[in-house]
Design a protein around this motif. Sequence first.
Motif, PDB file in Angstrom:
ATOM      1  N   SER A  87       0.779  -1.181   0.020  1.00  0.00           N
ATOM      2  CA  SER A  87      -0.062  -0.101   0.077  1.00  0.00           C
ATOM      3  C   SER A  87       1.006   1.230   0.095  1.00  0.00           C
ATOM      4  O   SER A  87       1.772   1.256   0.852  1.00  0.00           O
ATOM      5  CB  SER A  87      -0.856  -0.006   1.275  1.00  0.00           C
ATOM      6  OG  SER A  87      -1.993  -0.936   1.035  1.00  0.00           O
ATOM      7  N   ASP A  88       0.459   2.167  -0.760  1.00  0.00           N
ATOM      8  CA  ASP A  88       1.450   3.527  -0.910  1.00  0.00           C
ATOM      9  C   ASP A  88       1.243   4.349  -0.036  1.00  0.00           C
ATOM     10  O   ASP A  88       2.222   5.409   0.236  1.00  0.00           O
ATOM     11  CB  ASP A  88       1.283   4.032  -2.215  1.00  0.00           C
ATOM     12  CG  ASP A  88       2.106   3.146  -3.373  1.00  0.00           C
ATOM     13  OD1 ASP A  88       2.492   2.041  -2.971  1.00  0.00           O
ATOM     14  OD2 ASP A  88       2.584   3.695  -4.575  1.00  0.00           O
ATOM     15  N   ARG A 145      12.374  11.875   6.374  1.00  0.00           N
ATOM     16  CA  ARG A 145      11.700  11.931   4.838  1.00  0.00           C
ATOM     17  C   ARG A 145      11.649  10.657   4.589  1.00  0.00           C
ATOM     18  O   ARG A 145      12.689  10.090   4.561  1.00  0.00           O
ATOM     19  CB  ARG A 145      12.271  13.052   4.203  1.00  0.00           C
ATOM     20  CG  ARG A 145      11.565  12.983   2.753  1.00  0.00           C
ATOM     21  CD  ARG A 145      12.342  14.339   2.186  1.00  0.00           C
ATOM     22  NE  ARG A 145      11.725  14.218   0.628  1.00  0.00           N
ATOM     23  CZ  ARG A 145      11.815  15.524   0.074  1.00  0.00           C
ATOM     24  NH1 ARG A 145      12.220  16.419   0.607  1.00  0.00           N
ATOM     25  NH2 ARG A 145      11.397  15.669  -1.218  1.00  0.00           N
ATOM     26  N   GLY A 146      10.844  10.180   3.631  1.00  0.00           N
ATOM     27  CA  GLY A 146      10.727   8.920   3.024  1.00  0.00           C
ATOM     28  C   GLY A 146      11.594   8.879   1.874  1.00  0.00           C
ATOM     29  O   GLY A 146      11.612  10.133   0.936  1.00  0.00           O
ATOM     30  N   GLU A 147      12.118   7.840   1.237  1.00  0.00           N
ATOM     31  CA  GLU A 147      12.915   7.974   0.159  1.00  0.00           C
ATOM     32  C   GLU A 147      12.337   8.175  -1.082  1.00  0.00           C
ATOM     33  O   GLU A 147      12.965   8.536  -1.774  1.00  0.00           O
ATOM     34  CB  GLU A 147      13.809   6.434   0.269  1.00  0.00           C
ATOM     35  CG  GLU A 147      14.614   6.400   1.384  1.00  0.00           C
ATOM     36  CD  GLU A 147      15.545   4.922   1.210  1.00  0.00           C
ATOM     37  OE1 GLU A 147      15.384   4.295   0.098  1.00  0.00           O
ATOM     38  OE2 GLU A 147      15.996   4.566   2.159  1.00  0.00           O
ATOM     39  N   ASN A 148      11.264   7.771  -1.166  1.00  0.00           N
ATOM     40  CA  ASN A 148      10.447   8.051  -2.518  1.00  0.00           C
ATOM     41  C   ASN A 148       9.191   9.090  -2.125  1.00  0.00           C
ATOM     42  O   ASN A 148       8.467   8.845  -1.138  1.00  0.00           O
ATOM     43  CB  ASN A 148       9.767   6.522  -2.912  1.00  0.00           C
ATOM     44  CG  ASN A 148      10.828   5.489  -3.323  1.00  0.00           C
ATOM     45  OD1 ASN A 148      11.950   6.115  -4.183  1.00  0.00           O
ATOM     46  ND2 ASN A 148      10.930   4.412  -2.837  1.00  0.00           N
ATOM     47  N   ASP A 309      10.876   6.386  -8.066  1.00  0.00           N
ATOM     48  CA  ASP A 309      11.730   7.528  -9.077  1.00  0.00           C
ATOM     49  C   ASP A 309      10.899   8.064  -9.835  1.00  0.00           C
ATOM     50  O   ASP A 309       9.947   7.588 -10.825  1.00  0.00           O
ATOM     51  CB  ASP A 309      12.748   6.640  -9.508  1.00  0.00           C
ATOM     52  CG  ASP A 309      13.567   7.370 -10.370  1.00  0.00           C
ATOM     53  OD1 ASP A 309      13.502   8.589 -10.498  1.00  0.00           O
ATOM     54  OD2 ASP A 309      14.588   6.574 -11.013  1.00  0.00           O
ATOM     55  N   PRO A 310      10.931   9.482 -10.096  1.00  0.00           N
ATOM     56  CA  PRO A 310      10.102  10.200 -11.215  1.00  0.00           C
ATOM     57  C   PRO A 310      10.246   9.773 -12.415  1.00  0.00           C
ATOM     58  O   PRO A 310       9.355   9.531 -13.312  1.00  0.00           O
ATOM     59  CB  PRO A 310      10.665  11.720 -10.878  1.00  0.00           C
ATOM     60  CG  PRO A 310      11.654  11.592  -9.996  1.00  0.00           C
ATOM     61  CD  PRO A 310      11.677  10.206  -9.423  1.00  0.00           C
ATOM     62  N   MET A 323       6.672  12.191   1.206  1.00  0.00           N
ATOM     63  CA  MET A 323       6.310  11.188   2.176  1.00  0.00           C
ATOM     64  C   MET A 323       7.043  11.318   3.327  1.00  0.00           C
ATOM     65  O   MET A 323       8.202  11.404   3.549  1.00  0.00           O
ATOM     66  CB  MET A 323       6.336   9.834   1.644  1.00  0.00           C
ATOM     67  CG  MET A 323       5.868   9.753   0.291  1.00  0.00           C
ATOM     68  SD  MET A 323       3.858  10.079   0.255  1.00  0.00           S
ATOM     69  CE  MET A 323       3.256   8.721   1.235  1.00  0.00           C
ATOM     70  N   ARG A 324       6.375  10.914   4.634  1.00  0.00           N
ATOM     71  CA  ARG A 324       7.128  10.718   5.968  1.00  0.00           C
ATOM     72  C   ARG A 324       6.979   9.356   6.540  1.00  0.00           C
ATOM     73  O   ARG A 324       5.998   8.825   6.296  1.00  0.00           O
ATOM     74  CB  ARG A 324       6.372  11.510   6.886  1.00  0.00           C
ATOM     75  CG  ARG A 324       6.207  13.316   6.380  1.00  0.00           C
ATOM     76  CD  ARG A 324       7.850  13.919   6.384  1.00  0.00           C
ATOM     77  NE  ARG A 324       7.940  15.049   5.977  1.00  0.00           N
ATOM     78  CZ  ARG A 324       9.032  15.879   5.840  1.00  0.00           C
ATOM     79  NH1 ARG A 324      10.015  15.389   5.952  1.00  0.00           N
ATOM     80  NH2 ARG A 324       9.044  17.221   5.562  1.00  0.00           N
TER      81      ARG A 324
END
Length: 359
Positions: A87-88, A145-148, A309-310, A323-324
């Motif tokens: 789940s994102d 901070r989230g990596e993505n 990744d964008p 994202m946190r």
Amino acid sequence: MKVTVEETFDFSGPEYRRLYSEGKGTAFQAPMWLDMLHRRLGPSLGAKQRTVTFRNEADDSLLAVLPLVMQRSSGVMIIQPADFGISDYNTIVCDAERFEQIAASPAVLKALRETLRGADLLMFRKVRADGFDIQRLFKGARESRGENSAHAFDIGEDFDYWRLKVMSRSFTKNLGRLQRQTETAYGPYEHRAITDEQEIRAVFEFLREARQDRYAENLLDRHEYFDLYRDYAVAAAASGEAVLYVSYLAGEPVAALFGLAGDGEFHATLLASDIKKHQKISAGMQILYRVAQLRHQDGHRVMDLCLGDPGYKTHFRPTETTMRNITVALSLKGAAVAAIYHHAKPLKNFLRKGVANVR
């Protein structure tokens, strides 16, 4: 307000459906999705349901829900959202007014803290920066901070304006050219949503095989995840809680895009294309663009490309959302794990291997 752990809470039941239908939570807290995660993935991954509910003491009505599970990994007892790595977005299911009532009540927060007894660590990951501030619910919470980041784009009212003025003109022109050339060379090239059970099952076999060529860790190679996604796609097709789109070339699938849509937006979750036979036609980019067009025709304006990744996502001019990741240490062991998670990336990568589904 009373706060309790309900280990047999029914996410498919009418009271949760009523709470969620009022616009609370993301698609990753939708009733059928959470129900199947708990019933199908939870037991196979050794997770115990730890759903926290907030109810009105007067009439027992449901006010808010924290969908959590408890898992022991490498000797560490962890409470975390019931997402099992797939789940994102994670959040508390309630509206803004209710969240403020919970966060402002010392008695409610104390009762919430009691529901964490028996664990070493609370890991509340993948929290949208534009969503509820989960830190306010837990004293001593730490955040990083989230990596993505998340990426989503808003088409607006006029699809042609978005296509011509917002996106790169050369990019959309090239997609149109590829569509025409592909049809000329191979035959009909169509893009559509599917709802037939047998068709969905067949396309998921295509998804699994196509992703093997692209991803070193193909989650669909694990039968418990593959079965969950496929069966959820079948069950959710009728209600629209999830949608499977397919690009067919001369009657054969060349790309597929599966996503959750319980909150009204389409969240692109699984994408694959046939790069062995048809790499030159950019089938993956084609289906993303065509799904955006199909969604817009049905009255939807926003499409979410989810985490990661964008890369290719930049073609759609998305807005980025930070994202946190939040932890609450509940023991010395939990404090050590939290310190690693927030501050030591090499150790964090090692931790991912030892602690199930820390993503």
